[in-house]
Design a protein around this motif. Structure first.
Motif, PDB file in Angstrom:
ATOM      1  N   ASP A 184       1.113  11.236  13.783  1.00  0.00           N
ATOM      2  CA  ASP A 184       1.447  10.187  14.754  1.00  0.00           C
ATOM      3  C   ASP A 184       2.524   9.236  14.264  1.00  0.00           C
ATOM      4  OD1 ASP A 184      -0.509  11.155  16.546  1.00  0.00           O
ATOM      5  OD2 ASP A 184      -2.068  10.052  15.481  1.00  0.00           O
ATOM      6  N   GLY A 185       3.189   9.572  13.156  1.00  0.00           N
ATOM      7  CA  GLY A 185       4.242   8.704  12.638  1.00  0.00           C
ATOM      8  C   GLY A 185       3.892   8.117  11.289  1.00  0.00           C
ATOM      9  N   VAL A 186       4.574   7.018  10.939  1.00  0.00           N
ATOM     10  CA  VAL A 186       4.402   6.387   9.636  1.00  0.00           C
ATOM     11  C   VAL A 186       3.446   5.211   9.749  1.00  0.00           C
ATOM     12  CG1 VAL A 186       5.571   5.134   7.789  1.00  0.00           C
ATOM     13  CG2 VAL A 186       6.665   7.115   8.823  1.00  0.00           C
ATOM     14  N   ASP A 187       2.506   5.159   8.822  1.00  0.00           N
ATOM     15  CA  ASP A 187       1.562   4.052   8.766  1.00  0.00           C
ATOM     16  C   ASP A 187       1.424   3.621   7.312  1.00  0.00           C
ATOM     17  OD1 ASP A 187      -0.205   2.152   9.571  1.00  0.00           O
ATOM     18  OD2 ASP A 187      -1.818   3.541  10.121  1.00  0.00           O
ATOM     19  N   THR A 188       0.846   2.455   7.083  1.00  0.00           N
ATOM     20  CA  THR A 188       0.626   1.956   5.730  1.00  0.00           C
ATOM     21  C   THR A 188      -0.868   1.857   5.471  1.00  0.00           C
ATOM     22  OG1 THR A 188       2.685   0.684   5.721  1.00  0.00           O
ATOM     23  CG2 THR A 188       1.012   0.063   4.106  1.00  0.00           C
ATOM     24  N   LEU A 189      -1.305   2.476   4.374  1.00  0.00           N
ATOM     25  CA  LEU A 189      -2.707   2.433   3.975  1.00  0.00           C
ATOM     26  C   LEU A 189      -2.837   1.552   2.741  1.00  0.00           C
ATOM     27  CD1 LEU A 189      -3.748   6.198   4.343  1.00  0.00           C
ATOM     28  CD2 LEU A 189      -4.041   4.340   5.997  1.00  0.00           C
ATOM     29  N   ALA A 190      -3.551   0.457   2.874  1.00  0.00           N
ATOM     30  CA  ALA A 190      -3.763  -0.435   1.741  1.00  0.00           C
ATOM     31  C   ALA A 190      -4.822   0.149   0.818  1.00  0.00           C
ATOM     32  CB  ALA A 190      -4.197  -1.815   2.230  1.00  0.00           C
ATOM     33  N   TYR A 191      -4.721  -0.154  -0.459  1.00  0.00           N
ATOM     34  CA  TYR A 191      -5.704   0.332  -1.427  1.00  0.00           C
ATOM     35  C   TYR A 191      -5.803  -0.641  -2.590  1.00  0.00           C
ATOM     36  CZ  TYR A 191      -1.545   1.921  -3.959  1.00  0.00           C
ATOM     37  OH  TYR A 191      -0.332   1.968  -4.605  1.00  0.00           O
ATOM     38  N   GLY A 227       0.816  -1.202   0.000  1.00  0.00           N
ATOM     39  CA  GLY A 227       0.000   0.000   0.000  1.00  0.00           C
ATOM     40  C   GLY A 227       0.848   1.249   0.000  1.00  0.00           C
ATOM     41  N   ALA A 228       0.273   2.326   0.501  1.00  0.00           N
ATOM     42  CA  ALA A 228       0.957   3.618   0.550  1.00  0.00           C
ATOM     43  C   ALA A 228       1.523   3.836   1.943  1.00  0.00           C
ATOM     44  CB  ALA A 228      -0.010   4.746   0.196  1.00  0.00           C
ATOM     45  N   GLN A 229       2.794   4.198   1.990  1.00  0.00           N
ATOM     46  CA  GLN A 229       3.428   4.525   3.264  1.00  0.00           C
ATOM     47  C   GLN A 229       3.182   6.003   3.543  1.00  0.00           C
ATOM     48  OE1 GLN A 229       7.863   4.798   3.930  1.00  0.00           O
ATOM     49  NE2 GLN A 229       7.485   2.784   4.823  1.00  0.00           N
ATOM     50  N   VAL A 230       2.497   6.288   4.633  1.00  0.00           N
ATOM     51  CA  VAL A 230       2.026   7.645   4.904  1.00  0.00           C
ATOM     52  C   VAL A 230       2.628   8.159   6.212  1.00  0.00           C
ATOM     53  CG1 VAL A 230      -0.002   9.098   5.314  1.00  0.00           C
ATOM     54  CG2 VAL A 230      -0.134   7.180   3.697  1.00  0.00           C
ATOM     55  N   LEU A 231       3.199   9.350   6.138  1.00  0.00           N
ATOM     56  CA  LEU A 231       3.709  10.024   7.328  1.00  0.00           C
ATOM     57  C   LEU A 231       2.671  11.013   7.802  1.00  0.00           C
ATOM     58  CD1 LEU A 231       5.974  10.828   9.343  1.00  0.00           C
ATOM     59  CD2 LEU A 231       6.765  12.471   7.619  1.00  0.00           C
ATOM     60  N   GLY A 232       2.145  10.803   8.998  1.00  0.00           N
ATOM     61  CA  GLY A 232       1.157  11.688   9.581  1.00  0.00           C
ATOM     62  C   GLY A 232       1.620  12.225  10.912  1.00  0.00           C
ATOM     63  N   PRO A 285      10.810  14.649   2.841  1.00  0.00           N
ATOM     64  CA  PRO A 285      11.689  14.415   3.995  1.00  0.00           C
ATOM     65  C   PRO A 285      10.901  13.849   5.165  1.00  0.00           C
ATOM     66  CG  PRO A 285      12.075  16.588   3.046  1.00  0.00           C
ATOM     67  CD  PRO A 285      10.846  16.048   2.376  1.00  0.00           C
ATOM     68  N   ALA A 286      11.483  12.870   5.835  1.00  0.00           N
ATOM     69  CA  ALA A 286      10.816  12.230   6.970  1.00  0.00           C
ATOM     70  C   ALA A 286      11.824  12.030   8.096  1.00  0.00           C
ATOM     71  CB  ALA A 286      10.224  10.877   6.554  1.00  0.00           C
ATOM     72  N   PRO A 287      11.446  12.309   9.320  1.00  0.00           N
ATOM     73  CA  PRO A 287      12.373  12.108  10.446  1.00  0.00           C
ATOM     74  C   PRO A 287      12.593  10.626  10.723  1.00  0.00           C
ATOM     75  CG  PRO A 287      10.208  12.723  11.253  1.00  0.00           C
ATOM     76  CD  PRO A 287      10.148  12.846   9.759  1.00  0.00           C
ATOM     77  N   ILE A 288      13.790  10.276  11.088  1.00  0.00           N
ATOM     78  CA  ILE A 288      14.102   8.889  11.434  1.00  0.00           C
ATOM     79  C   ILE A 288      13.180   8.399  12.549  1.00  0.00           C
ATOM     80  CG2 ILE A 288      15.870   7.348  12.364  1.00  0.00           C
ATOM     81  CD1 ILE A 288      16.421   8.224   9.528  1.00  0.00           C
ATOM     82  N   SER A 289      12.861   9.292  13.473  1.00  0.00           N
ATOM     83  CA  SER A 289      12.034   8.897  14.617  1.00  0.00           C
ATOM     84  C   SER A 289      10.663   8.390  14.187  1.00  0.00           C
ATOM     85  CB  SER A 289      11.862  10.088  15.566  1.00  0.00           C
ATOM     86  OG  SER A 289      11.233  11.178  14.902  1.00  0.00           O
ATOM     87  N   ALA A 290      10.177   8.824  13.029  1.00  0.00           N
ATOM     88  CA  ALA A 290       8.863   8.394  12.578  1.00  0.00           C
ATOM     89  C   ALA A 290       8.825   6.913  12.251  1.00  0.00           C
ATOM     90  CB  ALA A 290       8.433   9.201  11.357  1.00  0.00           C
ATOM     91  N   TYR A 291       9.996   6.345  11.937  1.00  0.00           N
ATOM     92  CA  TYR A 291      10.064   4.931  11.567  1.00  0.00           C
ATOM     93  C   TYR A 291      10.347   4.019  12.765  1.00  0.00           C
ATOM     94  CZ  TYR A 291      10.251   6.430   6.707  1.00  0.00           C
ATOM     95  OH  TYR A 291       9.955   6.992   5.481  1.00  0.00           O
ATOM     96  N   LEU A 292      10.646   4.606  13.911  1.00  0.00           N
ATOM     97  CA  LEU A 292      10.990   3.807  15.067  1.00  0.00           C
ATOM     98  C   LEU A 292       9.742   3.264  15.735  1.00  0.00           C
ATOM     99  CD1 LEU A 292      13.771   6.062  16.641  1.00  0.00           C
ATOM    100  CD2 LEU A 292      14.049   4.104  15.117  1.00  0.00           C
ATOM    101  N   ASP A 293       9.813   2.010  16.179  1.00  0.00           N
ATOM    102  CA  ASP A 293       8.718   1.403  16.909  1.00  0.00           C
ATOM    103  C   ASP A 293       8.824   1.843  18.366  1.00  0.00           C
ATOM    104  OD1 ASP A 293       6.790  -0.108  18.076  1.00  0.00           O
ATOM    105  OD2 ASP A 293       7.457  -2.034  17.261  1.00  0.00           O
ATOM    106  N   LYS A 294       7.899   2.694  18.779  1.00  0.00           N
ATOM    107  CA  LYS A 294       7.968   3.252  20.126  1.00  0.00           C
ATOM    108  C   LYS A 294       7.238   2.405  21.158  1.00  0.00           C
ATOM    109  CE  LYS A 294       8.239   7.960  18.278  1.00  0.00           C
ATOM    110  NZ  LYS A 294       8.189   7.546  16.854  1.00  0.00           N
ATOM    111  N   GLY A 295       6.707   1.264  20.713  1.00  0.00           N
ATOM    112  CA  GLY A 295       6.063   0.383  21.664  1.00  0.00           C
ATOM    113  C   GLY A 295       4.575   0.680  21.821  1.00  0.00           C
ATOM    114  N   PRO A 296       3.807  -0.263  22.353  1.00  0.00           N
ATOM    115  CA  PRO A 296       2.355  -0.102  22.464  1.00  0.00           C
ATOM    116  C   PRO A 296       1.944   1.061  23.346  1.00  0.00           C
ATOM    117  CG  PRO A 296       3.113  -2.035  23.691  1.00  0.00           C
ATOM    118  CD  PRO A 296       4.274  -1.568  22.883  1.00  0.00           C
TER     119      PRO A 296
END
Length: 457
Positions: free
Chosen positions: A101-108, A94-99, A441-452
């Motif tokens: 709250d971080g990076v998420d993947t939206l399927a389409y 899908g599409a990798q989206v930076l919002g 441009p995207a911050p490295i922190s957006a890709y980090l898994d910050k935990g539940p």
């Protein structure tokens, strides 16, 4: 339920969403803006007191109707909206989206790209100075915050946006001391005939805005350099149509030569590109309804630079193509297609009236900064030719032109012009820079898994 993702919530994206919603679908809309409307109908923050007629001029009613259309669909829960979000990449998942709250993947299942356009810039010696902006940035500051970016402003470039932004600034009370157009009056007159045939009212409206600029407007100029000190511009040097030298004191310069279609995501989606001699840029290849690749549809300025009215039409048509391919009943598009062809005739005539300043770019001094992101000069790029040959991507790897945060959006066309002149080949033979994710441009922190626990916040 078929998942349709729309990227962009300007005129094209809003009309595409409206047509899908009317057909019973629930699209997902991703947009970089805080509120839907796009650049031309950009909405100010809540509580902003300037009335729409001041912000949008003669387009106020269109802007408000588009805003209300989108808000109605959103309030009714007929679409899902992701504001302040950027699509960084497209892949099998899908599409990798930076919002926010971080990076998420939206399927389409289907993708409608209504990504709009960015400013098309030509380098001028000194343009790397603080206080030199694009016309689009100048307009954004005015529309979104009511801010003029200087006390004594000079706008330079060519095309209707130059006249429009100058008029909007003056109406807001800003001091625009000069409007410098690189297009000669003879060229403008020749193109204006075709513009008037296609869209007489729009052409007359533009002529009226031009007349309102009075003696501050100068056509057929050559921009020589922007003089600057440690705080920004102090003057712009230019030659008039007769070759006479002028110097205009200023503390801000806005630059722009029409627009450049935003095609990075289309490139990643597998859409083919072709050099367009009229628009002087690489543009996506689509059918008449915006079909560009399997399950991918293009609309608006990201496909062709046709302006807001053309974008609305293209959004409706692309959504109809998507519905047809899904086997869902769709409105007849014959009338819309006919109107869109009229918009295309107008846009082509406009491009001829206000051409890209190819010779001015080819004649740039060697010490002119070409790539502002990486501080690479025209001379730096020219010296790569013996090793790279006239090929954009090899020249990029050797010089770093196009490797900065804008990824060639502001330097690619000028860089190709410089290489073509040095190699003695047509500019389209230089090729285009391949798009790479992330396209923003995207911050490295957006890709980090910050935990539940972090995600729950």
């Amino acid at each position: 339920m078929t998942r349709v993702l729309i990227v962009g919530a300007g005129p094209a994206g809003i009309r595409a969403a409206q047509r899908l919603v009317t057909a019973g679908l629930h699209p997902v809309v991703v947009d970089e803006g805080a509120r839907a409307g796009g650049q031309i109908y950009r909405r100010p923050p809540e509580g902003f007191t300037r009335p729409p007629q001041t912000l949008y001029g003669s387009e106020a009613d269109k802007a408000l109707e588009l805003h209300r259309c989108f808000d109605r669909m959103l309030d009714a829960g007929q679409l899902t909206y992701h504001p302040r979000s950027s699509v960084l990449a497209l892949g099998a998942q899908g599409a990798q989206v930076l919002g926010p709250d971080g990076v998420d993947t939206l399927a389409y299942d289907k993708l409608i790209l209504a990504t709009g356009a960015t400013d098309r810039l030509a380098p001028v010696p000194g343009w790397q100075s603080a206080g030199v902006y694009s016309l689009g940035a100048t307009q954004i500051a005015l529309k979104s915050q009511g801010v003029a970016l200087g006390r004594r402003m000079v706008l330079a470039g060519s095309g209707p946006l130059l006249t429009l932004v100058a008029s909007q600034l003056r109406k807001a009370g800003a001091q625009v001391v000069a409007v410098l157009d690189t297009a000669p009056l003879t060229t403008q007159a020749a193109g204006a005939f075709g513009m008037a045939l296609a869209r007489p009212r729009v052409t007359l409206r533009g002529a009226a805005l031009r007349a309102g600029l009075g003696r501050s407007y100068h056509a057929g100029v050559t921009l020589t350099r922007i003089a600057m000190n440690s705080t920004g511009p102090v003057a712009i040097h230019w030659q008039d149509a007769r070759g006479r030298d002028h110097m205009t004191p200023c503390d801000m310069v806005g630059l722009g030569w029409h627009l450049r279609a935003e095609t990075h995501l289309a490139d990643l989606a597998g859409v083919s590109m072709a050099w367009d001699k009229v628009f002087h840029q690489w543009l996506p290849l689509t059918d008449a309804m915006g079909r560009a690749a399997a399950g991918v549809y293009l609309a608006g300025d990201g496909m062709r630079i046709l302006g807001a009215d053309g974008a609305e039409l293209a959004g409706k048509i692309a959504a109809s193509a998507c519905l047809q391919d899904l086997g869902v009943p769709a409105p007849d598009t014959e009338r819309d297609l006919k109107e869109l062809r009229r918009m295309q005739r107008f846009a082509s005539a406009m491009q001829r009236a206000f051409p890209w300043p190819a010779q001015m770019v080819r004649d740039l001094p060697a010490d002119t900064v070409l790539c502002r992101c990486e501080a690479i000069s025209v001379g730096d790029l020219r010296t790569t030719l013996s090793l790279s040959g006239p090929e954009a991507n090899r020249a990029k790897s050797l010089s770093r032109v196009g490797m900065g945060r804008c990824q060639g959006r502001y330097c690619q066309l000028a860089g190709a012009e410089v290489l073509a002149a040095e190699a003695g080949v047509p500019v389209d033979k230089i090729g285009r820079l391949r798009s790479q994710p992330p396209v923003r441009p995207a911050p490295i922190s957006a890709y980090l898994d910050k935990g539940p626990d972090a995600r729950a916040k």
